[in-house]
Design a protein around this motif. Sequence first.
Motif, PDB file in Angstrom:
ATOM      1  N   GLY A   6       0.806  -1.223   0.000  1.00  0.00           N
ATOM      2  CA  GLY A   6       0.000   0.000   0.000  1.00  0.00           C
ATOM      3  C   GLY A   6       0.835   1.268   0.000  1.00  0.00           C
ATOM      4  N   LYS A  48       0.510   4.856  -1.452  1.00  0.00           N
ATOM      5  CA  LYS A  48       0.222   4.861  -2.892  1.00  0.00           C
ATOM      6  C   LYS A  48      -1.065   5.613  -3.156  1.00  0.00           C
ATOM      7  CE  LYS A  48       2.537   0.782  -4.518  1.00  0.00           C
ATOM      8  NZ  LYS A  48       2.417  -0.637  -4.773  1.00  0.00           N
ATOM      9  N   GLU A  69      -3.315   2.715  -7.266  1.00  0.00           N
ATOM     10  CA  GLU A  69      -2.394   1.782  -7.873  1.00  0.00           C
ATOM     11  C   GLU A  69      -2.586   1.650  -9.382  1.00  0.00           C
ATOM     12  OE1 GLU A  69      -2.495  -1.928  -5.970  1.00  0.00           O
ATOM     13  OE2 GLU A  69      -0.378  -2.304  -6.314  1.00  0.00           O
ATOM     14  N   ASP A  81     -16.652  -3.628 -14.378  1.00  0.00           N
ATOM     15  CA  ASP A  81     -16.322  -4.646 -13.394  1.00  0.00           C
ATOM     16  C   ASP A  81     -14.868  -4.558 -12.945  1.00  0.00           C
ATOM     17  OD1 ASP A  81     -15.375  -5.515 -15.770  1.00  0.00           O
ATOM     18  OD2 ASP A  81     -16.628  -7.299 -15.881  1.00  0.00           O
ATOM     19  N   LYS A 101     -12.015  -3.104 -10.476  1.00  0.00           N
ATOM     20  CA  LYS A 101     -12.170  -3.019  -9.031  1.00  0.00           C
ATOM     21  C   LYS A 101     -12.263  -1.585  -8.521  1.00  0.00           C
ATOM     22  CE  LYS A 101      -8.794  -5.689  -7.799  1.00  0.00           C
ATOM     23  NZ  LYS A 101      -8.392  -6.408  -8.993  1.00  0.00           N
ATOM     24  N   ARG A 102     -11.608  -0.644  -9.176  1.00  0.00           N
ATOM     25  CA  ARG A 102     -11.559   0.706  -8.633  1.00  0.00           C
ATOM     26  C   ARG A 102     -12.300   1.708  -9.486  1.00  0.00           C
ATOM     27  NH1 ARG A 102      -7.049   1.273  -4.882  1.00  0.00           N
ATOM     28  NH2 ARG A 102      -6.012  -0.708  -4.862  1.00  0.00           N
ATOM     29  N   LYS A 145     -21.680  -1.365 -10.773  1.00  0.00           N
ATOM     30  CA  LYS A 145     -21.268  -2.546 -11.534  1.00  0.00           C
ATOM     31  C   LYS A 145     -22.485  -3.065 -12.304  1.00  0.00           C
ATOM     32  CE  LYS A 145     -17.726  -3.592  -8.209  1.00  0.00           C
ATOM     33  NZ  LYS A 145     -17.186  -4.473  -7.205  1.00  0.00           N
ATOM     34  N   LEU A 175     -24.074  -5.763 -12.368  1.00  0.00           N
ATOM     35  CA  LEU A 175     -25.069  -6.439 -11.551  1.00  0.00           C
ATOM     36  C   LEU A 175     -25.875  -5.449 -10.706  1.00  0.00           C
ATOM     37  CD1 LEU A 175     -25.600  -9.509 -11.372  1.00  0.00           C
ATOM     38  CD2 LEU A 175     -24.516  -9.431  -9.149  1.00  0.00           C
ATOM     39  N   ASP A 176     -25.227  -4.330 -10.339  1.00  0.00           N
ATOM     40  CA  ASP A 176     -25.930  -3.302  -9.562  1.00  0.00           C
ATOM     41  C   ASP A 176     -27.117  -2.763 -10.330  1.00  0.00           C
ATOM     42  OD1 ASP A 176     -24.070  -3.547  -7.618  1.00  0.00           O
ATOM     43  OD2 ASP A 176     -22.889  -1.827  -8.248  1.00  0.00           O
ATOM     44  N   ASN A 178     -11.679   4.077   1.061  1.00  0.00           N
ATOM     45  CA  ASN A 178     -12.186   2.917   1.778  1.00  0.00           C
ATOM     46  C   ASN A 178     -13.642   2.582   1.415  1.00  0.00           C
ATOM     47  OD1 ASN A 178     -11.744   0.861   3.465  1.00  0.00           O
ATOM     48  ND2 ASN A 178     -11.796   2.050   5.361  1.00  0.00           N
ATOM     49  N   ASN A 179     -13.911   2.422   0.126  1.00  0.00           N
ATOM     50  CA  ASN A 179     -15.248   2.050  -0.345  1.00  0.00           C
ATOM     51  C   ASN A 179     -16.328   3.094  -0.105  1.00  0.00           C
ATOM     52  OD1 ASN A 179     -14.551  -0.401  -1.487  1.00  0.00           O
ATOM     53  ND2 ASN A 179     -14.694  -1.448   0.486  1.00  0.00           N
ATOM     54  N   ARG A 189     -21.781   7.437  -2.114  1.00  0.00           N
ATOM     55  CA  ARG A 189     -22.001   5.998  -2.053  1.00  0.00           C
ATOM     56  C   ARG A 189     -21.119   5.400  -0.973  1.00  0.00           C
ATOM     57  NH1 ARG A 189     -22.334   1.655  -6.905  1.00  0.00           N
ATOM     58  NH2 ARG A 189     -22.032  -0.194  -5.658  1.00  0.00           N
ATOM     59  N   GLN A 220     -20.056   1.678   0.798  1.00  0.00           N
ATOM     60  CA  GLN A 220     -20.124   0.211   0.808  1.00  0.00           C
ATOM     61  C   GLN A 220     -19.421  -0.331   2.036  1.00  0.00           C
ATOM     62  OE1 GLN A 220     -18.418   0.447  -3.336  1.00  0.00           O
ATOM     63  NE2 GLN A 220     -19.510  -1.479  -3.487  1.00  0.00           N
ATOM     64  N   GLN A 221     -19.157   0.543   3.005  1.00  0.00           N
ATOM     65  CA  GLN A 221     -18.254   0.180   4.076  1.00  0.00           C
ATOM     66  C   GLN A 221     -18.898   0.215   5.460  1.00  0.00           C
ATOM     67  OE1 GLN A 221     -15.044  -0.757   3.387  1.00  0.00           O
ATOM     68  NE2 GLN A 221     -14.910  -1.337   5.531  1.00  0.00           N
ATOM     69  N   GLU A 267     -24.965  -1.744   1.275  1.00  0.00           N
ATOM     70  CA  GLU A 267     -24.412  -0.611   0.572  1.00  0.00           C
ATOM     71  C   GLU A 267     -25.557   0.294   0.145  1.00  0.00           C
ATOM     72  OE1 GLU A 267     -23.641  -2.720  -3.699  1.00  0.00           O
ATOM     73  OE2 GLU A 267     -23.145  -0.611  -3.385  1.00  0.00           O
ATOM     74  N   LYS A 276      -8.468  -2.547   5.078  1.00  0.00           N
ATOM     75  CA  LYS A 276      -7.710  -1.730   4.133  1.00  0.00           C
ATOM     76  C   LYS A 276      -6.428  -2.441   3.695  1.00  0.00           C
ATOM     77  CE  LYS A 276      -5.896   2.850   3.684  1.00  0.00           C
ATOM     78  NZ  LYS A 276      -5.438   4.018   4.420  1.00  0.00           N
ATOM     79  N   ALA A 299      -5.381  -4.119   0.066  1.00  0.00           N
ATOM     80  CA  ALA A 299      -4.132  -3.747  -0.608  1.00  0.00           C
ATOM     81  C   ALA A 299      -3.308  -4.991  -0.922  1.00  0.00           C
ATOM     82  CB  ALA A 299      -3.344  -2.778   0.262  1.00  0.00           C
ATOM     83  N   GLN A 348      -2.319  -6.503  -4.572  1.00  0.00           N
ATOM     84  CA  GLN A 348      -0.936  -6.743  -4.984  1.00  0.00           C
ATOM     85  C   GLN A 348      -0.748  -8.184  -5.441  1.00  0.00           C
ATOM     86  OE1 GLN A 348       2.505  -5.977  -2.411  1.00  0.00           O
ATOM     87  NE2 GLN A 348       2.306  -3.863  -3.126  1.00  0.00           N
ATOM     88  N   ALA A 374     -21.135  -7.116   0.502  1.00  0.00           N
ATOM     89  CA  ALA A 374     -22.194  -6.649  -0.389  1.00  0.00           C
ATOM     90  C   ALA A 374     -21.981  -7.160  -1.813  1.00  0.00           C
ATOM     91  CB  ALA A 374     -22.255  -5.131  -0.378  1.00  0.00           C
ATOM     92  N   GLN A 418     -21.343 -11.505  -6.662  1.00  0.00           N
ATOM     93  CA  GLN A 418     -20.485 -11.341  -7.832  1.00  0.00           C
ATOM     94  C   GLN A 418     -19.144 -12.057  -7.637  1.00  0.00           C
ATOM     95  OE1 GLN A 418     -20.683  -7.472  -9.376  1.00  0.00           O
ATOM     96  NE2 GLN A 418     -18.926  -7.695 -10.705  1.00  0.00           N
ATOM     97  N   GLN A 429     -17.457 -15.020  -9.754  1.00  0.00           N
ATOM     98  CA  GLN A 429     -16.175 -14.849 -10.428  1.00  0.00           C
ATOM     99  C   GLN A 429     -15.180 -15.911  -9.984  1.00  0.00           C
ATOM    100  OE1 GLN A 429     -16.238 -10.617  -9.578  1.00  0.00           O
ATOM    101  NE2 GLN A 429     -15.389 -10.203 -11.580  1.00  0.00           N
TER     102      GLN A 429
END
Lengths: 712, 214
Positions: free
Chosen positions: A75, A99, A102, A117, A119-120, A125, A127-128, A517-518, A563, A565-566, A572, B83, B87, B91, B126, B130, B134
């Motif tokens: 990280g 970082k 990434e 789809d 990740k960041r 998504k 499916l959402d 953090n989501n 939004r 999700q955390q 969410e 977190k 990470a 990686q 949540a 999916q 996957q």
Amino acid sequence: MTKYLLTLFFSFFGITILYAQQYVRGKVTDLKNNALPGANITIKGTYEGTTTDSSGNYQLKLSNSQHSLIASFVGYEALEKTIPISQRVIIIDFKLQEKTNELSGVVITAGTYETSDRKRSVTMKPLDIVTTPSSNGDLTGALTTLPGTSAIGEDGRLFVRGGDGYECKTFIDGTLSKKPYNANVPDLPSRGRFSPMLFKGTTFSTGGYSAEYGQALSSALILTTNSFPTETATQISLLTVGMGIAQTIKGENTALYANVDYSNLKPYFKLVNGYRFNMTHYPESLGITLNGYQKTGKNGLLKVLSSFSGSIFGLKYPDLSQHPDSLINICIKNRNSYTNVSYTDEFPNGWFLKTGISFTYDHSNMDLEHFTVKEDINNLQAKVTFKKNLTKLTSLLIGAEETYNNFSQIYIHVETAFRNQTAFADYLTALYAETDFKPMKYIALRLGVRSEYSSLMHKINAAPRISAAWLLNKDSQISLAYGEFYQTPEENLLRFTHNLSFEHAQHLIANYQWESNNRILRIEAYRKNYKNMVCYNSNEFWNASFYNNEGYGHSQGVDIFFRDQQSIKNVEYWISYSYLNSKRLYRDYPKLVTPSFAPEHSLSMVGKWWINKIHTLLGVSSTFATGRPYNNPNSQNFMDARAPFYHDISINGSYIFRKSSVVYVAINNVLGRDNIYGYRYYAMPDEKGIYEALPLKSPNKRFFLIGVFFKF
Amino acid sequence: MKKIILLSLAIFAFTASFAQQTFETAMKTNLDSLTNAKNPVSVQDCVNRFERMANAEPNRWEAFYHLAYSQIIYNFWLHGNNKRQTALLDQADTNLEKALGLKGDKSEIYTLQGFIFQSRIQLEPAQAMQYAQQSSELFNRAIQANKDNPRPYYLSGMNTFYTPEQFGGGVKNALPKFETAKEKFDVEKKANKNVLLPVWGTDENEKMIEKCKK
């Protein structure tokens, strides 16, 4: 000889002795001096090294000719430092920086909602989309839970930031989808032709979008079809409103997906006791979707998406041209086919090629008892784009696009057999170029330009697009965008004259985004200026001399999106709020007013709760919008009436069994609120001189949907 | 003089074979320490060792593979620290991409990629639906690439084990998968594999079979 060997021996030993006793120690911390225990210390180029202890300290014995140390921690950015050779005991401390992002670092975000789809940097998504209760499984339905869009319940198209429905264009794999919506039943929202599950990524731009796309004053919806399938599978769906079957066949380099679906609203409306109006033919449709894949060479991929559909419905609707209680028979038939072929490849010299052809054929037959309108659209677009990363920080994109649009309409008056045909064809040629560069690590700039020529209007335009992003810290950034956008007037305006020019919009957008953090927060303020909007006289809409480009207007507002999700386990939610101030003078408007598709405040909330024990996802969504303007002919002023506010709460549940089979239940407008979107008025006043109103509202208060989806 | 040349040649040859041997030995030693690691500090130390090796041997997919595997294992030890876990898994994902780029064993790499999705379920419940999908897709691909690889069977058994019975999961449906995995683990054991290739999972699979039979 011996002497020689001895010298060699000593010189080796000597060096070893000299360096064997060297030690290095130090501490690894973050920028705020917090110790980083467990950080990795590596002697560059070797396996040797150590791990920092619980206070972030390390100690390491060094041997011959080792030059540098690298400190790394998950990280954080790794840091390399040279070892000085002079001292016996060396102290080297490391301060590591977290970082930023990434994958991509700074990304221009003004005006765009990206959903994919990856990740960041995602807001939604695929499916959402289908699990958003108010969406009814429709892409547009889900997108209207994002800020900047207005819930226009009687239409179903996307209305973005005070723009009319026609100002938003849909692109699939880069090329145009001319007719992305199914034929609209009066007072029922039209649905998208394409299932959201066909797409792996959605980029929804509410303004300031790339020069690669044009001919849309307000918004571009950019869809990317799924990549090469991973497995052979069969899917069957049974719904209260229809059924479908799909088959995916996957080979080594070739794959095929085929889907047939049939929908009929008759059983549903029979069950819930009819429709607001008398249906003579309940909405019925049949569609086929084919999706083919072929891998070529090392990196090439050819994709073909083809869809064919036919739909029909008929109803008795109040005849607004007559007195109340009179009805006319409406029957609308539609045939549509869409084919999109796209090819992407990467050449060894670093150029990336993206090319595609799309073809839309749409035929509709509108039988309105007293007259019939037959409309044909043939639209072909070919596009080629090249992209290359010139340096690590600079990329260039250039491309060309040719669009052929052929429109034909036949109007037949039944009683008099009067017949009028209008037809025209337009070739629109476009060239575009765009460059992305990062002058500094925290700044990204995008400069683009797009130029178009219309053969029908003999007009040319040039539209600059500029955007920039500045990363403030690891979690937040500011983006700015400015752009000019041109659009050829709609076909129904070009029917009577070609002596028109492009309509024009200018966007200015400022955006702040925080993501950690989501959780994501976006605040965006914008101003749009419209000019060259087409105006005409509605009493003599056939009269070419009343057509001009003198309309204008503006939109300004603020969009907020949050939004999370955390914070709550297995839950969410997202909240969107839009403030919109929009006025325009266009079409047959006599003065500058707020149009009927621009509610001042819109608020929407979506929440989803995954209950792992029973493998069920529950969703609830709520939309609120202030009343929209409509024109009351009984009033002296144009468009000064306001409809009541709009409110909807929808819920759904998806129960998953056998891994990927789903039972789905949804109820729209649970509270059964009688939402009135506005009023339509009869053209003739009654004996007291008052025009009688017909409320414009959803034909049924609540809507239920039950479905089962099997996957083998 | 001739002797010196011979001597230096011998030293050179020795060094070269030594480098190859060093990599294998170092890998093997570290794999053993990972298996025996009983606390987060020693697991972290193993991750760091693998990372050093991967950095020093950028052409060995095995280094990136084992680094990714150790990162996934370490993620479980960090339970509660979302977190850092995210990470680490990110990686691990990057390292597997590198391993794929180096033409590493596809079946093994897909398995770990699926393992990553399976691990993410805990971090983002949540998205459970999916991620579960996957991960099972990746296990299927791993099996397609090499049907003798026991690990994707074991992990897909884990997916089934933690799925309630009424949804096609549970002990009954998971056990056959663990048993298939066991057969393949037994074959693998006899096959006398290259020490650099993955062999993990046997004990964990045994434990799951015991758990199922209880």
